[in-house]
Design a protein around this motif. Structure first.
Motif, PDB file in Angstrom:
ATOM      1  N   GLU A  61      28.858  38.772  44.722  1.00 18.78           N
ATOM      2  CA  GLU A  61      30.267  38.982  45.075  1.00 18.78           C
ATOM      3  C   GLU A  61      31.111  37.918  44.387  1.00 18.78           C
ATOM      4  O   GLU A  61      30.913  36.719  44.599  1.00 18.78           O
ATOM      5  N   VAL A  62      32.037  38.382  43.545  1.00 17.27           N
ATOM      6  CA  VAL A  62      32.875  37.459  42.778  1.00 17.27           C
ATOM      7  C   VAL A  62      34.247  37.352  43.426  1.00 17.27           C
ATOM      8  O   VAL A  62      34.900  38.365  43.698  1.00 17.27           O
ATOM      9  N   GLY A  63      34.681  36.126  43.676  1.00 12.67           N
ATOM     10  CA  GLY A  63      35.989  35.910  44.271  1.00 12.67           C
ATOM     11  C   GLY A  63      37.090  35.908  43.231  1.00 12.67           C
ATOM     12  O   GLY A  63      36.855  36.130  42.039  1.00 12.67           O
ATOM     13  N   GLN A  64      38.288  35.647  43.688  1.00 14.21           N
ATOM     14  CA  GLN A  64      39.447  35.571  42.804  1.00 14.21           C
ATOM     15  C   GLN A  64      39.786  34.107  42.530  1.00 14.21           C
ATOM     16  O   GLN A  64      39.438  33.226  43.305  1.00 14.21           O
ATOM     17  N   GLN A  70      40.380  27.409  40.585  1.00  9.91           N
ATOM     18  CA  GLN A  70      38.967  27.432  40.950  1.00  9.91           C
ATOM     19  C   GLN A  70      38.559  28.865  41.248  1.00  9.91           C
ATOM     20  O   GLN A  70      39.393  29.704  41.608  1.00  9.91           O
ATOM     21  N   LYS A  71      37.283  29.157  41.117  1.00  8.91           N
ATOM     22  CA  LYS A  71      36.775  30.504  41.367  1.00  8.91           C
ATOM     23  C   LYS A  71      35.315  30.394  41.796  1.00  8.91           C
ATOM     24  O   LYS A  71      34.591  29.510  41.329  1.00  8.91           O
ATOM     25  N   THR A  72      34.887  31.300  42.667  1.00 10.26           N
ATOM     26  CA  THR A  72      33.534  31.255  43.209  1.00 10.26           C
ATOM     27  C   THR A  72      32.849  32.615  43.077  1.00 10.26           C
ATOM     28  O   THR A  72      33.475  33.652  43.266  1.00 10.26           O
ATOM     29  N   SER A  73      31.569  32.589  42.745  1.00  8.94           N
ATOM     30  CA  SER A  73      30.734  33.788  42.777  1.00  8.94           C
ATOM     31  C   SER A  73      29.584  33.527  43.743  1.00  8.94           C
ATOM     32  O   SER A  73      28.899  32.505  43.656  1.00  8.94           O
ATOM     33  N   THR A  74      29.367  34.467  44.681  1.00  2.00           N
ATOM     34  CA  THR A  74      28.343  34.300  45.714  1.00  2.00           C
ATOM     35  C   THR A  74      27.156  35.206  45.435  1.00  2.00           C
ATOM     36  O   THR A  74      27.309  36.413  45.224  1.00  2.00           O
ATOM     37  N   LEU A  75      25.974  34.622  45.445  1.00  2.20           N
ATOM     38  CA  LEU A  75      24.724  35.349  45.223  1.00  2.20           C
ATOM     39  C   LEU A  75      23.910  35.319  46.515  1.00  2.20           C
ATOM     40  O   LEU A  75      23.578  34.251  47.030  1.00  2.20           O
TER      41      LEU A  75
END
Length: 352
Positions: free
Chosen positions: A250-253, A263-268
């Motif tokens: 899930e990739v954030g904005q 900043q940006k976050t991707s959750t695995l």
């Protein structure tokens, strides 16, 4: 462009998505105004306007301070008192119109209590490589699309029955639609180019991201966190054993940092067993550069701290608009020009 729903004002973090609702393409510059009229929130201004050039907020107005103020040093140094007085008077006029409009829409939706918002996003963009320009205007009410202006067809369109009285009224104002078309094809583009020249040293900067792979516990999802980058366009992906990996990701904005970077976050989501048996790598691409961070057993067990300015949270809560974006082919849509076409923002609208 992906469709996205207008964000309700009950979640601060989600509201911060206003800064990234409309990602710029390489070579494309944009001037956007976001404003919101709010009913039922006593702690915040009932009307707020935010102006952005590319990724930077350059002006702000709300109904408590009752004046337009610069939000960048380059804007403060480039325009004098006449400009700020003119923009303030235009904003005060818009405030009065939208105080009436929100009450009109509450009546149409048969609402007497609760929090309600009228939200607007408009502006223009141009591609400095092709010379292509575009104008856009969209309106929302209570987290849903309310109406937008189709410049090609030269008419207002609404997806809801409560918007029909407004478009019937506004579509009869042919002269105003023509004025909008002129504003977005000429005046807005001229001001956008002027603002880009004012802030060229800041707007054209490039800052590379710092990348970390983080997790709260051994069994929690893994987060790849890129921060401190500018401009905001960045891609985060995952690799599993040197192969692209898209499952349970899930990739954030992008979110704003207080220093003007993003900043940006991707959750695995992955099990501890999978982590032990496989190698996962976070890949971040920004401005033609690639950054990789390997997920290891000893990756930091910490939560990501979102470095967002409280002032931006306040803006987002009451004044900044994030819209459910129509498919790219529908485009963005415009706002009224002033009578003489000289206003940089041209925010006055008829009543709904």
């Amino acid at each position: 462009m992906k469709s996205r729903k207008i964000i309700n004002q009950n979640t601060y973090q989600n509201l911060l998505l206003f800064t990234l609702a409309f990602s710029g393409r390489f070579g494309t510059h944009s001037l956007r105004y976001f404003f919101s009229a709010v009913s039922g929130i006593s702690d915040f201004p009932e009307f707020t306007i935010v102006g952005q050039v590319d990724d930077q907020q350059f002006m702000y107005f709300d109904s408590k301070i009752m004046k337009v103020v610069p939000k960048t040093e380059w804007m403060r140094q480039s325009e004098g008192a006449d400009y700020w007085d003119r923009e303030t008077q235009t904003s005060i006029g818009a405030h009065q119109v939208y105080k009436v409009n929100i009450q009109t829409l509450k009546a149409r939706f048969n609402q007497t209590t609760g929090v309600h918002t009228v939200q607007v996003m408009y502006g223009c963009e141009f591609d400095d490589q092709t010379g292509e320009t575009n104008g856009f205007r969209q309106d929302g009410y209570d987290g849903e699309d309310f109406l937008f202006l189709d410049l090609k067809e030269m008419r207002w369109i609404t997806p809801v029955m409560q918007g029909i009285p407004t478009i019937q009224k506004w579509n009869n104002y042919g002269y105003e639609i023509e004025a909008k078309k002129h504003y977005f094809s000429t005046v807005c583009i001229e001001w956008l180019k002027k603002y880009l020249e004012y802030g060229k040293s800041s707007l054209k900067k490039t800052v590379s991201p710092q990348v970390s792979v983080l997790k709260k516990s051994s069994s929690s999802p893994v987060k790849c966190h890129a921060t401190g980058f500018y401009p905001k366009d960045v891609t985060i992906s995952w690799m599993k054993n040197d192969q692209e990996h898209h499952e349970d990701v899930e990739v954030g904005q992008p979110l704003p940092n207080e220093d003007g970077t993003f900043q940006k976050t991707s959750t695995l989501t992955v099990t501890p067993e999978e982590l032990k048996k496989n190698e996962f790598i976070c890949v971040v691409e920004h401005q033609g550069k690639t950054f990789r961070e390997i997920l290891k057993d000893d990756s930091p067990l910490i939560a990501i701290i979102v470095g967002v300015v409280l002032a931006l949270i306040l803006l987002a809560v009451i004044g900044v608009v994030v819209f459910k974006v129509y498919q790219k082919k529908k485009g963005f849509k415009p706002v009224n020009a002033s009578d003489d076409g000289s206003n940089s923002s041209a925010r006055t609208d008829p009543q709904a």
